[in-house]
Motif scaffolding. Structure first.
Motif, mmCIF file in Angstrom:
data_model
loop_
_atom_site.group_PDB
_atom_site.id
_atom_site.type_symbol
_atom_site.label_atom_id
_atom_site.label_comp_id
_atom_site.label_asym_id
_atom_site.label_seq_id
_atom_site.Cartn_x
_atom_site.Cartn_y
_atom_site.Cartn_z
ATOM 1 N N LEU A 125 -20.174 14.640 -16.961
ATOM 2 C CA LEU A 125 -20.788 15.010 -15.676
ATOM 3 C C LEU A 125 -21.458 16.372 -15.740
ATOM 4 O O LEU A 125 -21.957 16.867 -14.730
ATOM 5 C CB LEU A 125 -19.726 15.020 -14.562
ATOM 6 C CG LEU A 125 -18.948 13.717 -14.350
ATOM 7 C CD1 LEU A 125 -18.002 13.860 -13.165
ATOM 8 C CD2 LEU A 125 -19.898 12.539 -14.126
ATOM 9 N N GLY A 126 -21.438 16.989 -16.934
ATOM 10 C CA GLY A 126 -22.027 18.303 -17.060
ATOM 11 C C GLY A 126 -21.162 19.352 -16.380
ATOM 12 O O GLY A 126 -19.927 19.273 -16.399
ATOM 13 N N LEU A 127 -21.802 20.308 -15.722
ATOM 14 C CA LEU A 127 -21.085 21.445 -15.149
ATOM 15 C C LEU A 127 -21.040 21.443 -13.625
ATOM 16 O O LEU A 127 -20.453 22.342 -13.029
ATOM 17 C CB LEU A 127 -21.723 22.754 -15.643
ATOM 18 C CG LEU A 127 -21.692 22.940 -17.165
ATOM 19 C CD1 LEU A 127 -22.487 24.180 -17.569
ATOM 20 C CD2 LEU A 127 -20.250 23.042 -17.675
ATOM 21 N N VAL A 150 -23.208 30.966 -8.899
ATOM 22 C CA VAL A 150 -23.238 29.553 -9.280
ATOM 23 C C VAL A 150 -22.911 29.406 -10.765
ATOM 24 O O VAL A 150 -22.107 28.536 -11.158
ATOM 25 C CB VAL A 150 -24.616 28.927 -8.963
ATOM 26 C CG1 VAL A 150 -24.751 27.543 -9.599
ATOM 27 C CG2 VAL A 150 -24.819 28.820 -7.449
ATOM 28 N N ASP A 151 -23.495 30.246 -11.607
ATOM 29 C CA ASP A 151 -23.231 30.180 -13.042
ATOM 30 C C ASP A 151 -21.756 30.403 -13.351
ATOM 31 O O ASP A 151 -21.181 29.742 -14.226
ATOM 32 C CB ASP A 151 -24.077 31.214 -13.790
ATOM 33 C CG ASP A 151 -25.548 30.825 -13.856
ATOM 34 O OD1 ASP A 151 -25.850 29.618 -13.708
ATOM 35 O OD2 ASP A 151 -26.395 31.725 -14.046
ATOM 36 N N HIS A 152 -21.147 31.337 -12.643
ATOM 37 C CA HIS A 152 -19.710 31.607 -12.859
ATOM 38 C C HIS A 152 -18.885 30.372 -12.511
ATOM 39 O O HIS A 152 -17.972 29.992 -13.261
ATOM 40 C CB HIS A 152 -19.273 32.805 -12.016
ATOM 41 C CG HIS A 152 -17.794 33.071 -12.112
ATOM 42 N ND1 HIS A 152 -17.218 33.654 -13.219
ATOM 43 C CD2 HIS A 152 -16.771 32.811 -11.233
ATOM 44 C CE1 HIS A 152 -15.910 33.745 -13.033
ATOM 45 N NE2 HIS A 152 -15.614 33.246 -11.836
ATOM 46 N N ALA A 153 -19.212 29.744 -11.374
ATOM 47 C CA ALA A 153 -18.462 28.558 -10.952
ATOM 48 C C ALA A 153 -18.661 27.401 -11.932
ATOM 49 O O ALA A 153 -17.727 26.650 -12.231
ATOM 50 C CB ALA A 153 -18.891 28.148 -9.548
ATOM 51 N N MET A 154 -19.890 27.262 -12.446
ATOM 52 C CA MET A 154 -20.194 26.163 -13.363
ATOM 53 C C MET A 154 -19.490 26.330 -14.714
ATOM 54 O O MET A 154 -19.163 25.334 -15.375
ATOM 55 C CB MET A 154 -21.712 26.056 -13.582
ATOM 56 C CG MET A 154 -22.482 25.538 -12.386
ATOM 57 S SD MET A 154 -24.283 25.514 -12.641
ATOM 58 C CE MET A 154 -24.443 24.255 -13.902
#
Length: 519
Positions: A404-406, A464-468
């Motif tokens: 499902l990716g990130l 968003v990058d941190h959460a992903m």
């Protein structure tokens, strides 16, 4: 003297009021005099006589009950003008992409061409009412819910009262020609396209382009008759401003081919290939049929989407996603959809939350058909693919190789379909992208997550990058849900009537066309 003037003024006022009362009473009497009653019991006899209109019997009865069983389409002099306006639209129903034979057309022609000014007749009155409902159902409603579901369409369809709509038209007859709020806006774009392609057909269409024997590809600089044929073909559809007639593969032709590819969501090529010629050689009659079936699909879409503040739409045949807000495109992205054996469902939902660094809970079908056979051959298969048993189920742990990716975008539904990221980025480079098990893989999943969370909660790209990439599943709940539409359109036109045609990946057009042409 003053008293005499006061008495004179009062006398004038009484006279004016009396005259107004007389005029009001006269007007009311005139209306009553013009209203012609019908016998409600005669309606059943009419439908026994005209059985092809029988499906409209309940609406006709509702219509006359609403109007106290008065004639609607006649006054004592004959048919009212709006009846003739409606008849004119019915006789031009082919402009709506409907290849339908109008029931009892001879009776209707006789009524409007021979007896338009004759005294009212009950059969004539009810024929016009039935004709109205026939027209409204075919043009606005389209095929019924059961038939649209048979073609794989599960988007909810709006319920409309065509009894009430007739009152709207009679109050403002101009709406019959220009009521663009009644239909999904794409319908009117396709209608323009239909006119364009019928004009091309009327002028002889386009011929077949063939490569000379032994030639498989035409490259820039080549000089062949086929080049001039391709040039003419592109000009006919508007991809070239002019047809120079040149047989040399020049820069102008390259630009036209690029425009053609981009409109059709394809990767522009620098050569003329057999695949391209196969597409260009599609007969104009087939293009007209494709436009017509997609006009029918437009009838199944609620016009509310025309004014929606925010939505995400995926079109399966074009492998394309659009995120729209306040009438503008915030983001577009390539997508991968379900392969033929795992078709992506046409339906709608409400995007309510995002899941970052998600687990992938492997569906039972994939577990039984794909993973267990691999486990028998390789006991380390789960560990090698970052998977684990979770009770009696298998799930894949968060990470860059998660299927499902990130991030995934959730709009809970019984089909268990959602939008998600993917580690398999190479598939987005292909023009045909039906490879998934049914869910929709989004090329720009990160950008979509940023656009949604920034507007909804003030997040930025860093957050968003941190959460992903946290490696731990975490969710973002939307304050305001976003409508998501997954649709199936094999033709899509702009406001000038220029059309992009897409592969009928699930082979649904011919079945829908048969439903339209059979009727």
């Amino acid at each position: 003297m003053i008293r005499l003037l006061q008495m004179l003024v009062l006398a004038i006022l009484f006279t004016i009021l009396a005259c107004k009362r007389d005029r009001d009473n006269t007007g009311k009497a005139h209306v009553e005099e013009k209203a012609i009653m019908i016998d409600s019991t005669s309606i059943n006899a009419f439908f026994a006589k005209y059985p092809e209109f029988n499906e409209f019997s309940p609406e006709v009865k509702e219509l006359y009950k609403k109007h106290n069983y008065h004639y609607i389409w006649h006054d004592r002099k004959g048919l009212i003008e709006f009846a003739e306006v409606l008849f004119n639209r019915v006789t031009q129903i082919d402009k709506e992409g409907l290849p339908l034979k109008i029931p009892y057309s001879e009776k209707l022609n006789a009524l409007f061409f021979n007896n338009a000014s004759s005294r009212p007749d009950l059969d004539a009155e009810l024929l016009v009412s039935a004709m109205y409902f026939y027209w409204a159902h075919k043009v606005y409603k389209g095929l019924d819910d059961k038939e649209s579901r048979e073609t794989g369409w599960y988007l909810p369809r709006e319920k409309v009262s065509y009894v009430a709509y007739l009152d709207t038209l009679m109050k403002d007859p101009g709406k019959i020609d220009n009521d663009k709020g009644e239909m999904f806006a794409q319908y009117y774009n396709l209608k323009k396209a239909l006119h364009r392609y019928r004009e091309i057909e009327k002028n002889g269409g386009w011929g077949t382009i063939t490569l000379p024997e032994g030639i498989k590809v035409i490259k820039p600089g080549d000089s062949l008759t086929a080049v001039s044929q391709v040039r003419k073909r592109l000009h006919m559809e508007g991809y070239l401003d002019r047809d120079s007639g040149s047989s040399i593969f020049d820069k102008e032709l390259t630009e036209g081919l690029t425009q053609y590819a981009m409109r059709h969501r394809q990767t522009p090529e620098k050569t003329i290939t057999p695949a391209l010629l196969k597409d260009l050689n599609t007969p104009v009659g087939d293009r007209i049929k494709t436009i017509s079936v997609n006009m029918e699909r437009c009838r199944w879409v609620s016009p509310e989407i025309n004014t929606a503040k925010e939505f995400i739409a995926v079109n399966i045949p074009s492998y394309w996603l659009v995120y729209s807000r306040d009438g503008s495109q915030v983001l577009t992205s390539r997508v991968v959809v379900g392969k033929d054996v795992n078709k992506t469902i046409v339906f709608s939902g409400q995007l309510s939350y995002l899941v970052f660094s998600p687990y992938w809970n492997v569906p039972n079908s994939i577990l039984e058909e794909e993973i267990k056979p691999k486990l028998e051959k390789n006991p380390n298969y789960l560990e090698e693919h970052n998977m684990e048993w979770y009770g009696k189920r298998v799930r894949q742990k968060p990470g860059s190789n998660n299927s499902l990716g990130l991030v995934k975008f959730m709009f809970p539904n019984s089909n268990n379909i959602y939008l998600h990221d993917t580690p398999a980025k190479s598939l987005f480079k292909k023009d045909e992208r039906a490879y998934s098990h049914g869910c929709v893989r989004v090329e720009k999943a990160r950008e979509l997550a940023i656009a949604i969370t920034k507007n909804d909660g003030g997040w930025n790209a860093k957050k968003v990058d941190h959460a992903m990439n946290s490696g731990k599943e975490n969710s973002y709940i939307l304050k305001k849900k976003i409508p998501v539409y997954i649709a199936y359109f094999t033709a899509w036109a702009d406001d000038k009537g220029s059309v992009a045609f897409f592969e009928d990946v699930y082979e649904r057009d011919n079945r829908l066309a048969a439903m339209l042409y059979i009727q």
